[in-house]
Design a protein around this motif. Structure first.
Motif, short mmCIF file in Angstrom:
data_model
loop_
_atom_site.label_atom_id
_atom_site.label_comp_id
_atom_site.label_asym_id
_atom_site.label_seq_id
_atom_site.Cartn_x
_atom_site.Cartn_y
_atom_site.Cartn_z
N PHE A 1 47.76 42.70 31.52
CA PHE A 1 47.41 43.10 32.87
C PHE A 1 48.11 42.26 33.94
CE2 PHE A 1 43.83 44.97 30.52
CZ PHE A 1 43.86 46.25 31.05
N LEU A 2 48.39 40.98 33.66
CA LEU A 2 49.07 40.18 34.67
C LEU A 2 50.48 40.70 34.93
CD1 LEU A 2 49.09 37.79 36.59
CD2 LEU A 2 49.84 36.34 34.67
N ALA A 3 51.18 41.08 33.87
CA ALA A 3 52.53 41.62 34.06
C ALA A 3 52.48 42.89 34.91
CB ALA A 3 53.16 41.92 32.70
N ASP B 1 43.22 45.20 46.97
CA ASP B 1 42.78 45.28 45.57
C ASP B 1 43.79 44.63 44.63
OD1 ASP B 1 41.34 46.59 43.16
OD2 ASP B 1 43.37 47.43 43.08
N VAL B 2 45.06 44.95 44.80
CA VAL B 2 46.11 44.44 43.93
C VAL B 2 46.22 42.92 44.05
CG1 VAL B 2 48.61 44.39 43.55
CG2 VAL B 2 47.42 46.58 43.80
N HIS B 3 46.15 42.40 45.27
CA HIS B 3 46.28 40.95 45.45
C HIS B 3 45.11 40.21 44.81
CE1 HIS B 3 49.57 41.82 48.12
NE2 HIS B 3 49.73 40.54 48.39
N PHE B 4 43.90 40.69 45.00
CA PHE B 4 42.75 40.02 44.41
C PHE B 4 42.79 40.11 42.88
CE2 PHE B 4 41.12 39.66 48.60
CZ PHE B 4 40.10 38.72 48.56
N ALA B 5 43.22 41.24 42.36
CA ALA B 5 43.33 41.38 40.92
C ALA B 5 44.38 40.44 40.35
CB ALA B 5 43.66 42.83 40.55
N THR B 6 45.52 40.32 41.04
CA THR B 6 46.58 39.43 40.58
C THR B 6 46.11 37.98 40.58
OG1 THR B 6 48.25 40.94 41.49
CG2 THR B 6 48.96 38.71 40.97
N VAL B 7 45.46 37.57 41.66
CA VAL B 7 44.92 36.21 41.73
C VAL B 7 43.91 35.99 40.60
CG1 VAL B 7 43.48 34.65 43.09
CG2 VAL B 7 45.31 35.93 44.20
N TYR C 1 43.79 37.29 37.59
CA TYR C 1 44.43 37.07 36.29
C TYR C 1 45.14 35.72 36.22
CZ TYR C 1 43.42 41.83 34.86
OH TYR C 1 42.77 42.98 34.50
N VAL C 2 45.54 35.18 37.36
CA VAL C 2 46.22 33.88 37.38
C VAL C 2 45.21 32.75 37.22
CG1 VAL C 2 47.53 32.28 38.81
CG2 VAL C 2 48.17 34.70 38.74
N LEU C 3 44.08 32.83 37.91
CA LEU C 3 43.15 31.70 38.00
C LEU C 3 42.07 31.71 36.92
CD1 LEU C 3 42.70 31.44 41.87
CD2 LEU C 3 44.24 30.16 40.39
N THR C 4 42.45 31.93 35.68
CA THR C 4 41.48 31.84 34.58
C THR C 4 41.37 30.38 34.15
OG1 THR C 4 43.27 32.40 33.06
CG2 THR C 4 41.83 34.19 33.75
N MET C 5 40.67 29.57 34.96
CA MET C 5 40.63 28.13 34.76
C MET C 5 39.20 27.62 34.74
SD MET C 5 43.66 27.25 37.50
CE MET C 5 43.82 25.55 36.95
N LYS C 6 38.91 26.70 33.83
CA LYS C 6 37.58 26.13 33.72
C LYS C 6 37.15 25.34 34.97
CE LYS C 6 37.15 25.83 28.68
NZ LYS C 6 35.90 26.58 28.57
N PRO C 7 38.02 24.52 35.58
CA PRO C 7 37.56 23.80 36.77
C PRO C 7 37.12 24.71 37.91
CG PRO C 7 39.54 22.77 35.89
CD PRO C 7 39.35 24.06 35.14
N ALA D 1 34.85 46.31 45.83
CA ALA D 1 34.38 45.96 44.49
C ALA D 1 35.26 44.89 43.85
CB ALA D 1 34.35 47.21 43.61
N THR D 2 36.55 44.89 44.17
CA THR D 2 37.44 43.86 43.63
C THR D 2 37.30 42.56 44.41
OG1 THR D 2 39.00 45.61 43.03
CG2 THR D 2 39.82 43.36 42.96
N VAL D 3 37.18 42.65 45.73
CA VAL D 3 37.00 41.46 46.56
C VAL D 3 35.73 40.71 46.17
CG1 VAL D 3 36.54 40.68 48.93
CG2 VAL D 3 38.31 42.38 48.50
N ALA D 4 34.69 41.45 45.77
CA ALA D 4 33.43 40.82 45.39
C ALA D 4 33.59 39.85 44.21
CB ALA D 4 32.40 41.89 45.04
N PHE D 5 34.61 40.08 43.38
CA PHE D 5 34.85 39.19 42.24
C PHE D 5 35.42 37.84 42.67
CE2 PHE D 5 34.36 42.95 39.69
CZ PHE D 5 34.01 42.50 38.44
N GLY D 6 35.91 37.75 43.91
CA GLY D 6 36.56 36.51 44.31
C GLY D 6 37.75 36.24 43.41
N PRO D 7 37.85 35.02 42.83
CA PRO D 7 38.99 34.71 41.95
C PRO D 7 38.76 35.07 40.49
CG PRO D 7 37.71 32.73 42.33
CD PRO D 7 37.02 33.85 43.10
N ARG D 8 37.78 35.94 40.21
CA ARG D 8 37.40 36.17 38.81
C ARG D 8 37.68 37.58 38.30
NH1 ARG D 8 31.95 32.85 37.35
NH2 ARG D 8 32.13 31.17 38.87
N PHE D 9 38.40 38.39 39.05
CA PHE D 9 38.59 39.77 38.58
C PHE D 9 39.41 39.80 37.30
CE2 PHE D 9 40.93 43.67 38.08
CZ PHE D 9 39.93 44.62 38.22
N SER D 10 39.01 40.68 36.38
CA SER D 10 39.78 40.90 35.15
C SER D 10 39.17 42.06 34.41
CB SER D 10 39.76 39.65 34.27
OG SER D 10 40.38 39.89 33.03
#
Length: 462
Positions: free
Chosen positions: A206-208, A248-254, A256-262, A336-345
């Motif tokens: 999905f990131l690609a 939507d696309v920008h939040f989704a892209t972010v 998939y990038v920010l899958t980080m524990k911190p 609906a995508t914005v609501a996920f913040g940095p967690r959409f996937s």
């Protein structure tokens, strides 16, 4: 003949009163707390719109400007998450900040984890390289970007993993298990290896795709003048829809990038059910079924809404009303995508979202998207005298598309219901959310709470 409450024995009266009180309490159950604050999404939106305004003002319509828009969207969400929400302190991160293990204690763990991580990246890169699909069209941009960040990521991963492993309560995650397998050890868990790969397959696929559509989507909104945008209701509607899809696309892209524990945005689990993957991939290229020429192509002998209105010579206000409905549905989809913040996937569990449009339905994006397609395509009508059977066929095909999204929703729920937090949200939404209550009233059924046996494939973070 049944007894009335007044003629019942004292114990029955007490039990009835207690039951009534319990029902009243249940009817006022609070909505479960969302894993993400509204502020994170608002901050990301501010970062994106701020850069978009600058780019339009100065006419910055290149690929670098598009990447900058993703950067500022993500940076604003990271800043809010860390400085305001302090998500790095959440127990779900698995990080104990007071821990400072000696480097020697975690070195072997980190080496195995890095081996697993680097091998994962290499295999995904090999797949990208072998499949010509990824080296043509819009995907060329994704490959151009990935090849340039690969080496910096390789070197940055070393201090990051070493630093994080000193503070994790359990540093032996899926990457570690995969690394141990690669190193020929026998203390790895096969199921943890599969969890690791399911998560990375989601991210790699999905990131690609998301990165590939960022430039065209962004640049297409920078170019038009305000005179062209406001020329007529159809032009304005088209711009508004494209603008909302950009969000939507920008939040989704972010995401998939920010899958980080911190950031507490890591992938807890990726969906382990094969049918969930089939349903999701059917909606994305190269497997998408409903695009022109696909088996569920419902566009043949149809016309867009504005073409029909031109044919019927509808007044201008009708265009504005219909266009506003379409833009409104797209706004719900983007919200609906914005609501996920940095967690959409897709296909993952990264924390339960209960705010924003998820207060009204568990699947606002799917409902809005499908309603948009029905209203914009008008498939129940035939164009160019194609005949009633053409309209029937297109209507049935679009119904199949909607059915796929219903299927996606149910396979996602099957995955998430293994989490007690989602189960609580599911129960709350059945009683209090507008859309589930409406469907229950229309169907005359009050569906029981879904219960599932624990699935060994759904567990702690991979």
């Amino acid at each position: 003949m049944t007894k009335s409450a007044s003629s019942a024995d004292p114990q029955s009266v007490t039990a009835t009163a207690a039951g009534t009180a319990a029902d009243a309490t249940a009817s006022h159950v609070a909505r479960p707390r969302s894993a993400v604050s509204s502020g994170a999404g608002i901050a990301g939106l501010a970062g994106l719109l701020g850069w978009f305004a600058i780019a339009r003002y100065f006419g910055m319509n290149g690929n670098n400007s598009a990447l900058a828009s993703v950067f500022f969207c993500g940076l604003a969400m990271v800043a809010w998450s860390l400085l305001v929400d302090k998500v790095h302190r959440n127990p779900t991160t698995g990080i104990e900040w007071s821990l400072r293990r000696p480097w020697q204690e975690v070195f072997d763990i980190s080496v195995a984890k890095l081996a697993g991580l680097w091998a994962t990246w290499a295999i995904i890169g090999l797949v990208y390289g072998l499949l010509r699909y990824y080296w043509q069209g819009q995907y060329e941009f994704s490959m151009w970007l990935f090849t340039r960040i690969a080496i910096p990521l390789f070197f940055l991963s070393i201090p990051y993993v070493l630093w994080l492993d000193r503070r994790l309560t359990d540093p032996q995650d899926g990457a570690w298990h995969f690394g141990r397998w690669l190193l020929g050890a026998d203390d790895f868990d096969v199921e943890m290896v599969w969890k690791h790969w399911r998560a990375w397959l989601v991210k790699g696929f999905f990131l690609a795709f998301m990165v590939s559509i960022v430039p065209g989507n962004f640049i297409g909104l920078i170019m038009p003048s305000w005179e062209d945008i406001m020329a007529n209701p159809v032009a304005f509607t088209g711009f508004a829809i494209a603008f909302l899809y950009m969000i939507d696309v920008h939040f989704a892209t972010v995401g998939y990038v920010l899958t980080m524990k911190p950031l507490d945005a890591h992938i807890r689990t990726a969906n382990p059910y094969g049918m969930a993957w089939v349903a999701a991939l059917a909606c994305y290229p190269p497997f998408v079924l409903m695009n022109p020429g696909g088996p569920l192509d419902y566009h043949v002998n149809t016309a867009d809404w504005n073409v029909w209105f031109d044919h019927w010579q509808m007044p201008a206000w009708f265009y504005w009303v219909w266009g506003s409905m379409l833009a409104g549905l797209t706004a719900i989809y983007a919200w609906a995508t914005v609501a996920f913040g940095p967690r959409f996937s897709n296909l993952t569990h990264r924390g339960i979202i209960t705010h924003g449009p998820y207060r009204f339905t568990r699947h606002p994006a799917y409902l809005a998207k499908n309603a948009f397609w029905w209203l914009s395509s008008l498939v129940i009508l035939d164009w160019n005298d194609a005949g009633i059977w053409s309209a029937v066929r297109n209507t049935m095909l679009l119904a199949c598309v909607s059915g796929i999204y219903y299927w996606r929703a149910k396979t996602e729920e099957r995955h998430l219901l293994a989490d007690p937090e989602y189960r609580a949200y599911w129960e709350w939404s059945q009683q209090h959310a507008v859309v589930p209550r409406l469907f229950s009233r229309i169907s005359g059924l009050s569906r029981p709470v879904i219960t599932l046996e624990p699935d060994p494939r759904v567990g702690p973070s991979a």
